[in-house]
Design a protein around this motif. Structure first.
Motif, PDB file in Angstrom:
ATOM      1  N   ALA A 228      11.376  33.701  11.727  1.00 42.62           N
ATOM      2  CA  ALA A 228      12.819  33.704  11.514  1.00 42.62           C
ATOM      3  C   ALA A 228      13.171  34.700  10.422  1.00 42.62           C
ATOM      4  N   GLY A 229      14.468  34.923  10.267  1.00 44.11           N
ATOM      5  CA  GLY A 229      14.969  35.740   9.178  1.00 44.11           C
ATOM      6  C   GLY A 229      14.841  37.233   9.413  1.00 44.11           C
ATOM      7  N   SER A 230      15.653  37.977   8.696  1.00 39.92           N
ATOM      8  CA  SER A 230      15.658  39.433   8.735  1.00 39.92           C
ATOM      9  C   SER A 230      16.259  39.907   7.419  1.00 39.92           C
ATOM     10  N   PRO A 231      16.213  41.204   7.135  1.00 34.01           N
ATOM     11  CA  PRO A 231      16.848  41.679   5.900  1.00 34.01           C
ATOM     12  C   PRO A 231      18.330  41.327   5.810  1.00 34.01           C
ATOM     13  N   ARG A 253       4.119  27.285   8.142  1.00 30.68           N
ATOM     14  CA  ARG A 253       3.722  28.692   8.004  1.00 30.68           C
ATOM     15  C   ARG A 253       4.932  29.541   8.382  1.00 30.68           C
ATOM     16  N   PHE A 254       5.465  30.262   7.401  1.00 25.23           N
ATOM     17  CA  PHE A 254       6.574  31.155   7.681  1.00 25.23           C
ATOM     18  C   PHE A 254       6.042  32.561   7.913  1.00 25.23           C
ATOM     19  N   VAL A 255       6.515  33.170   8.992  1.00 21.87           N
ATOM     20  CA  VAL A 255       6.106  34.528   9.332  1.00 21.87           C
ATOM     21  C   VAL A 255       7.362  35.355   9.538  1.00 21.87           C
ATOM     22  N   GLY A 256       7.513  36.432   8.771  1.00 19.55           N
ATOM     23  CA  GLY A 256       8.713  37.244   8.916  1.00 19.55           C
ATOM     24  C   GLY A 256       8.686  38.482   8.069  1.00 19.55           C
ATOM     25  N   ALA A 257       9.829  39.155   8.036  1.00 13.27           N
ATOM     26  CA  ALA A 257       9.960  40.396   7.288  1.00 13.27           C
ATOM     27  C   ALA A 257       9.894  40.129   5.786  1.00 13.27           C
ATOM     28  N   ALA A 258       9.702  41.194   5.008  1.00 12.07           N
ATOM     29  CA  ALA A 258       9.420  41.056   3.578  1.00 12.07           C
ATOM     30  C   ALA A 258      10.538  40.355   2.819  1.00 12.07           C
ATOM     31  N   HIS A 259      11.780  40.712   3.051  1.00 20.89           N
ATOM     32  CA  HIS A 259      12.868  40.139   2.255  1.00 20.89           C
ATOM     33  C   HIS A 259      13.057  38.650   2.511  1.00 20.89           C
ATOM     34  N   PRO A 260      13.187  38.206   3.768  1.00 20.03           N
ATOM     35  CA  PRO A 260      13.274  36.747   3.962  1.00 20.03           C
ATOM     36  C   PRO A 260      12.011  36.027   3.535  1.00 20.03           C
ATOM     37  N   ALA A 261      10.858  36.682   3.686  1.00 18.90           N
ATOM     38  CA  ALA A 261       9.609  36.051   3.241  1.00 18.90           C
ATOM     39  C   ALA A 261       9.640  35.783   1.741  1.00 18.90           C
ATOM     40  N   GLU A 275       3.885  37.991   5.689  1.00 15.57           N
ATOM     41  CA  GLU A 275       4.812  39.063   6.047  1.00 15.57           C
ATOM     42  C   GLU A 275       4.272  39.776   7.271  1.00 15.57           C
ATOM     43  N   ALA A 276       4.861  39.459   8.414  1.00 14.75           N
ATOM     44  CA  ALA A 276       4.405  40.050   9.673  1.00 14.75           C
ATOM     45  C   ALA A 276       5.523  39.929  10.697  1.00 14.75           C
ATOM     46  N   CYS A 277       5.511  40.848  11.655  1.00 11.07           N
ATOM     47  CA  CYS A 277       6.493  40.823  12.737  1.00 11.07           C
ATOM     48  C   CYS A 277       5.806  41.243  14.025  1.00 11.07           C
ATOM     49  N   GLY A 278       6.519  41.115  15.117  1.00 13.37           N
ATOM     50  CA  GLY A 278       5.996  41.566  16.397  1.00 13.37           C
ATOM     51  C   GLY A 278       4.805  40.752  16.839  1.00 13.37           C
ATOM     52  N   ALA A 279       3.879  41.415  17.488  1.00 16.21           N
ATOM     53  CA  ALA A 279       2.719  40.726  18.049  1.00 16.21           C
ATOM     54  C   ALA A 279       1.824  40.117  16.985  1.00 16.21           C
ATOM     55  N   ASP A 280       1.967  40.553  15.724  1.00 16.05           N
ATOM     56  CA  ASP A 280       1.099  40.055  14.650  1.00 16.05           C
ATOM     57  C   ASP A 280       1.443  38.632  14.216  1.00 16.05           C
ATOM     58  N   VAL A 281       2.594  38.101  14.629  1.00 19.27           N
ATOM     59  CA  VAL A 281       3.010  36.809  14.083  1.00 19.27           C
ATOM     60  C   VAL A 281       2.023  35.703  14.437  1.00 19.27           C
TER      61      VAL A 281
END
Length: 471
Positions: A228-231, A253-261, A275-281
């Motif tokens: 979840a989340g985005s800049p 476990r939260f997985v997302g972009a740097a700012h929401p993380a 801090e991960a997005c796309g297929a890496d989540v």
């Protein structure tokens, strides 16, 4: 638990029952129960003024027979007629001391104009009677102008303070505009239960909710992954995570972009943040269910995130931006074998190709069947439907929950219940119920906020547990 049946099911059950009892038995049972309900609403019967709005069908006859009971107990009962009443009912009413007259003011107005077979808005004659009547309104079986199966109101309809329904609840009393028009609903038992099929629509009380079992450790309690989340939308991530923790997830476990993380890390230090997005989540670590979508965005990276989550063999709750993405890629949902729960509001629902329309139960069923998923259709009476089986209607909540971030809270809590092992229908039902109660408990007058709903979640759980224990 409240069980509701369609008009066709009620008609079939009535025919089966009537074949076993003397003629007029069902109407006698219904009208007696109706008369008692009128007395309870009035608080007194002797000297009270009652106005019956009487149509030509069985609801009008029920009103007349009930009016005869009330007249014999000393009430002053007037019947305003629309069409020819069912034979025998008017004669009995007049013989008991009732009279025929024009509508006006009364201590109680009884709506017996249109029965459960009625469709569409009130016609001119009925509408004129309704507008001329003044006083608290009690509806017979359902308010005239409300569709019994869907709750749809197409134009003018009676707004009742109390509805006395017979034999079983009708779905239209629980959902859509019908819920608002029905007021408080009372059920009169006329003996239909043995002849009714399993109910297609249910509304759960506190005692009916399935709750997670007692855990052994944090993994047994349930580990929830949240993508979840985005800049732009950092708060959605914070709210979804907070709700998951409040709803009892053993680990998030939260997985997302740097700012929401970073925001999640600061607000909820107990959460494992990657801090991960796309297929890496999905490489972030062990989880037992996923929530995807709150504040995620709808660009290419968000698409890859949702695709990766749905490619897992775990239960997944899809909310907010992930719903928009899935509407573009419905095959990702149809191809899944693991449980999937969609949580749209009306505008998000429309992105799958059609508006919700006046039949909210039918709309939730339709999307669930088309995609092979469960659908939690948010609204004043939230509807939960799967590809098959009964539909659940949630009756808790407050209009104050129509606030920014409220859906993020529901998503996080629902995901936590999935991670704790509840079947998807039970998880969705419990999440909707507790979300409604937390909203009501957090409400200050007409307002609340998503953060306050999260804070009130433990109070809603304590209230639920106390109710189950009879305290």
């Amino acid at each position: 638990m409240i069980r509701a049946h369609t008009v066709a099911q009620v008609r079939t059950a009535e025919a089966a029952l009537m074949a076993t009892v003397p003629p007029g038995t069902l109407m006698a049972r219904a009208s007696t129960g109706l008369a008692h309900a009128c007395s309870r609403v009035l608080g007194r019967t002797y000297g009270a003024t009652v106005l019956l709005l009487v149509g030509a069908g069985d609801n009008g006859a029920d009103a007349l027979w009930a009016g005869a009971h009330l007249s014999r107990r000393g009430a002053q009962v007037t019947a305003a007629l629309l069409g020819e009443p069912v034979p025998g009912a008017l004669e009995a009413f007049l013989a008991a001391g009732g009279r025929v007259g024009e509508p006006g003011a009364a201590d109680l107005v009884v709506d017996g104009l249109v029965g459960i077979g009625g469709r569409g808005a009130l016609r001119a004659g009925a509408l004129a009677l309704v507008r001329a009547a003044h006083g608290p309104v009690l509806a017979v079986d359902l308010p005239s102008g409300v569709d019994a199966d869907t709750g749809a109101v197409q134009g003018e309809a009676v707004t009742a303070d109390v509805t006395v329904t017979f034999g079983t609840y009708k779905p239209g009393l629980l959902v859509g505009d019908g819920r608002r028009h029905a007021g408080r609903v009372e059920l009169v038992d006329i003996g239909l239960a043995p002849y009714l099929p399993p109910a297609p629509v249910e509304a759960l009380d506190a005692a009916d909710l399935l709750l997670p079992r007692s855990p052994l450790d944090k993994y047994d309690r349930g580990v929830l992954g949240i993508a979840a989340g985005s800049p732009v939308y950092t708060g959605a991530a914070v709210l979804a995570v907070g709700a998951a923790l409040a709803a009892g997830a053993g680990m998030v476990r939260f997985v997302g972009a740097a700012h929401p993380a970073e925001q999640v890390r600061r607000r909820w230090p107990e959460v494992v943040v990657t801090e991960a997005c796309g297929a890496d989540v999905t490489s972030a670590g062990r989880v037992q269910a996923w929530v995807a979508g709150p504040g995620l965005g709808t660009g290419d990276e968000a698409e890859r995130t949702v695709e990766a989550v749905l490619a897992s063999d775990l239960p997944v709750l899809i909310d907010a931006d992930a719903l928009t993405i899935c509407a573009r890629h419905p095959g990702w949902l149809r191809d899944r074998e693991a449980p999937t729960l969609l949580t749209p509001h009306d505008r998000e629902y429309e992105r799958f190709g059609a508006p919700v329309g006046p039949d909210r139960i039918g709309a939730a069923r339709r999307l669930a069947a088309q995609l092979g998923v469960y659908v939690l259709l948010k609204g004043p009476a939230t509807v939960v439907a799967g590809p098959a089986g009964p539909v659940r209607i949630n009756r808790t909540g407050t209009p104050a929950l129509a606030a920014a971030g409220s859906g993020d809270v529901l998503a996080g809590a629902g995901g936590a219940l999935l991670a704790q092992g509840l079947p998807v229908l039970e998880a969705a039902s419990a999440a909707a119920y507790l979300h409604g109660r937390a909203g009501a408990l957090s409400c200050d007058g007409l307002a609340t906020s998503a953060s306050r709903v999260v804070a009130a979640w433990p109070d809603a759980v304590r209230e639920l547990l106390a109710a189950r224990m009879g305290r």
